[in-house]
Design a protein around this motif. Structure first.
Motif, short mmCIF file in Angstrom:
data_model
loop_
_atom_site.label_atom_id
_atom_site.label_comp_id
_atom_site.label_asym_id
_atom_site.label_seq_id
_atom_site.Cartn_x
_atom_site.Cartn_y
_atom_site.Cartn_z
N THR A 172 -111.72 -32.14 -32.54
CA THR A 172 -111.20 -32.28 -32.01
C THR A 172 -111.11 -33.49 -31.29
O THR A 172 -111.75 -34.18 -31.29
CB THR A 172 -112.55 -31.45 -30.85
N TYR A 173 -109.44 -33.12 -30.81
CA TYR A 173 -109.21 -34.58 -30.26
C TYR A 173 -108.33 -34.46 -29.60
O TYR A 173 -107.90 -33.25 -29.04
CB TYR A 173 -107.87 -34.92 -31.22
N HIS A 174 -108.54 -35.18 -28.35
CA HIS A 174 -107.27 -34.83 -27.16
C HIS A 174 -106.04 -35.95 -26.77
O HIS A 174 -106.37 -37.27 -27.67
CB HIS A 174 -107.88 -35.29 -25.79
N ILE A 175 -104.74 -34.94 -27.50
CA ILE A 175 -103.82 -36.03 -27.91
C ILE A 175 -102.51 -36.16 -27.24
O ILE A 175 -102.28 -34.74 -26.32
CB ILE A 175 -103.15 -35.25 -29.37
N TRP A 176 -102.01 -37.48 -27.21
CA TRP A 176 -100.46 -37.33 -26.54
C TRP A 176 -99.34 -38.18 -27.55
O TRP A 176 -100.22 -39.04 -28.22
CB TRP A 176 -100.85 -37.98 -24.95
N THR A 177 -98.63 -37.21 -27.19
CA THR A 177 -97.71 -37.71 -28.41
C THR A 177 -95.83 -38.30 -27.41
O THR A 177 -95.45 -37.12 -27.34
CB THR A 177 -97.71 -36.86 -29.58
N LYS A 178 -94.90 -39.11 -28.17
CA LYS A 178 -93.90 -39.32 -27.74
C LYS A 178 -93.11 -40.36 -28.55
O LYS A 178 -93.50 -41.52 -28.56
CB LYS A 178 -93.58 -39.38 -26.58
N LYS A 179 -91.77 -39.89 -28.42
CA LYS A 179 -90.86 -41.02 -29.29
C LYS A 179 -90.84 -42.53 -27.94
O LYS A 179 -90.05 -41.96 -27.26
CB LYS A 179 -90.06 -40.85 -29.75
N LEU A 180 -90.98 -43.33 -28.12
CA LEU A 180 -90.73 -44.37 -27.07
C LEU A 180 -91.41 -45.83 -27.68
O LEU A 180 -91.47 -46.27 -29.42
CB LEU A 180 -92.30 -45.05 -26.68
N PRO A 181 -89.53 -46.91 -27.24
CA PRO A 181 -90.57 -48.16 -27.35
C PRO A 181 -91.81 -48.59 -27.75
O PRO A 181 -91.66 -49.15 -26.27
CB PRO A 181 -88.81 -49.14 -26.77
N VAL A 182 -91.61 -49.75 -28.73
CA VAL A 182 -93.13 -49.88 -28.57
C VAL A 182 -92.75 -51.92 -29.33
O VAL A 182 -91.67 -51.71 -29.64
CB VAL A 182 -93.84 -49.86 -29.56
N SER A 183 -93.35 -52.92 -28.18
CA SER A 183 -93.01 -54.32 -28.65
C SER A 183 -93.36 -54.73 -30.13
O SER A 183 -93.80 -54.45 -31.12
CB SER A 183 -93.78 -55.19 -27.59
N GLN A 184 -91.87 -55.22 -30.48
CA GLN A 184 -91.55 -56.02 -32.15
C GLN A 184 -91.63 -54.81 -33.31
O GLN A 184 -90.67 -55.24 -34.24
CB GLN A 184 -92.85 -56.18 -32.61
N LEU A 185 -91.72 -53.13 -32.88
CA LEU A 185 -91.32 -52.06 -33.42
C LEU A 185 -89.93 -51.43 -32.93
O LEU A 185 -89.74 -50.93 -34.14
CB LEU A 185 -92.55 -51.57 -33.48
N GLY A 186 -89.35 -51.37 -31.87
CA GLY A 186 -88.54 -50.22 -32.05
C GLY A 186 -88.88 -48.91 -31.36
O GLY A 186 -90.16 -49.72 -31.51
N ASP A 187 -88.09 -48.13 -31.90
CA ASP A 187 -88.79 -46.89 -31.09
C ASP A 187 -89.79 -46.29 -32.55
O ASP A 187 -88.99 -46.38 -33.98
CB ASP A 187 -87.24 -45.74 -31.33
N VAL A 188 -90.27 -45.94 -31.94
CA VAL A 188 -91.46 -45.32 -33.16
C VAL A 188 -92.24 -44.03 -32.19
O VAL A 188 -92.20 -43.33 -31.27
CB VAL A 188 -92.28 -45.87 -33.03
#
Length: 407
Positions: free
Chosen positions: A243-259
């Motif tokens: 069982t996991y508690h999950i949140w997800t979204k496309k976001l800009p991450v430093s040095q990686l860009g949009d992920v």
């Protein structure tokens, strides 16, 4: 489980390797068998326990003086694995990048230095090996490696761990041709944008965790991923019976860009280390459960490290030359791969298990060999010692090469 006699049969694949001469193939069989069966994984120990003549000198020359190409040997090993259904790689498999520290006592071995060992939680004196490892639902084995050597801070020309990781990717893509299209790595390698870009340049995907202080841009604000986790609302989901508690979204991450950013907290005991994972991937449209399940495959390389250190002599290399050490590690990968040729050996570790199981496999093989020997003696009490020795002769690898002749 694979008895040692079956392992010896598997070493016959070396007979097809063009990188080795006939005499060298016999030495390779001896050394690989010693890494699996000998209690002492050094050259002296293998010569004493596997070769009846105990020819340490010939075995040492095979590792340090004979003319053979260990990289070609490694590529031939990988080609051989593709001939067997239980070890054949596929596009749906994974390439895992990670490094491991092996402790050393002396300062004469290649690449030795002070390294922080996450497994020990302390700085140790040893060697640092960076591995690429293949894994899918049916098999797992090492692909290649690089030895990382620390240099003086003023030396601007030495290879960093990131440089070596990119070099490994180039080898796997341009020379070996591994079809797996997803790379997995830890937060150390996820920090290098050049590595991520290099993987993407081949059209491949990647999944890696972020450190808690990694910066992301959310709602127009740049904050740490740990601070973001305190703001969002998670959804409970079941992944791989966990069982996991999950949140997800496309976001800009430093040095990686949009992920695609996945924040996943496993519902578990409070004292479990790091129950919250911050996973980033370029697989923007992949289902969140797929990202979590895929990253779980990374434990396969941890099992390889543990098995190899405990049972195959990964930390027992006594070679004091770069070539000798490299050949020891290449033969270790071959020994590990030959064990994987047994269909039942896919039980050697699961996606989420960190327990060593190769030791149990080898102990079972020894018990089976002893049981079979005792059964033979019981059923043939009218036959002499010479007959007995002839019966068990196939358990040993005999070197037919002249120890004093370089091949």
């Amino acid at each position: 489980m694979m008895p040692i006699t079956d392992f010896l049969s598997c070493t016959r694949v070396f007979d097809e390797f063009e990188s080795l001469s006939p005499a060298q193939r016999q030495h390779a069989k001896t050394y690989a068998t010693g890494l699996v069966a000998a209690s002492n994984k050094t050259v002296a120990g293998i010569a004493r326990e596997v070769l009846p003549a105990g020819d340490k000198r010939a075995l040492n020359k095979f590792l340090t003086e004979y003319d053979w190409d260990e990289q070609q040997f490694n590529h031939e090993r990988l080609e051989e694995l593709q001939k067997h259904g239980e070890t054949r790689w596929s596009k749906d498999g994974y390439i895992i990048l990670d490094d491991t520290i092996t402790e050393k006592a002396g300062d004469e071995v290649p690449g030795v230095g002070h390294f922080y060992d996450h497994a020990e939680g302390d700085t140790v004196w040893g060697q640092d090996l960076i591995y690429a490892f293949y894994a899918d639902d049916k098999t797992a084995y090492p692909l290649t490696f690089r030895l990382y050597e620390k240099q003086d801070e003023d030396d601007q020309n030495h290879d960093t761990k990131y440089d070596l990781a990119r070099e490994i990717v180039t080898e796997l893509e341009d020379e070996v041709g591994v079809p797996a299209d997803t790379y997995l790595f830890d937060s150390w390698f996820a920090h290098d944008s050049a590595l991520v870009e290099h993987i993407e340049s081949y059209g491949n995907d990647w999944i890696g965790p972020l450190r808690s202080n990694r910066q992301v841009t959310y709602a127009g604000e740049e904050i740490s991923v740990e601070a973001l986790a305190e703001r969002i609302d998670t959804v409970e989901r079941n992944v791989e019976d966990e069982t996991y508690h999950i949140w997800t979204k496309k976001l800009p991450v430093s040095q990686l860009g949009d992920v695609k950013l996945v924040i996943a907290e496993k519902e578990t005991d409070e004292d479990e280390e790091n129950p919250v994972k911050y996973l980033a991937t370029n697989k923007i449209d992949a289902p969140t459960e797929h990202v979590i399940r895929s990253y779980g495959m990374r434990w396969r390389i941890e099992t390889f490290f543990e098995d190899s250190k405990q049972d195959l002599g990964l930390g027992d290399c006594e070679m004091q030359t770069d070539e000798g050490a490299s050949r020891h590690w290449h033969l270790l990968m071959a020994a590990y791969s030959l064990v994987r040729l047994d269909p039942d050996s896919r039980a050697l570790g699961t996606v989420r298990s960190k327990a060593s199981s190769l030791r149990a496999n080898l102990e079972h093989s020894l018990k089976e060999a002893v049981y079979n020997l005792l059964s033979w003696v019981r059923d043939n009490d009218d036959r002499g010692v010479d007959d007995l020795m002839q019966e068990i002769d196939h358990l040993f690898v005999h070197s037919t090469a002249d120890a004093n002749v370089q091949s």
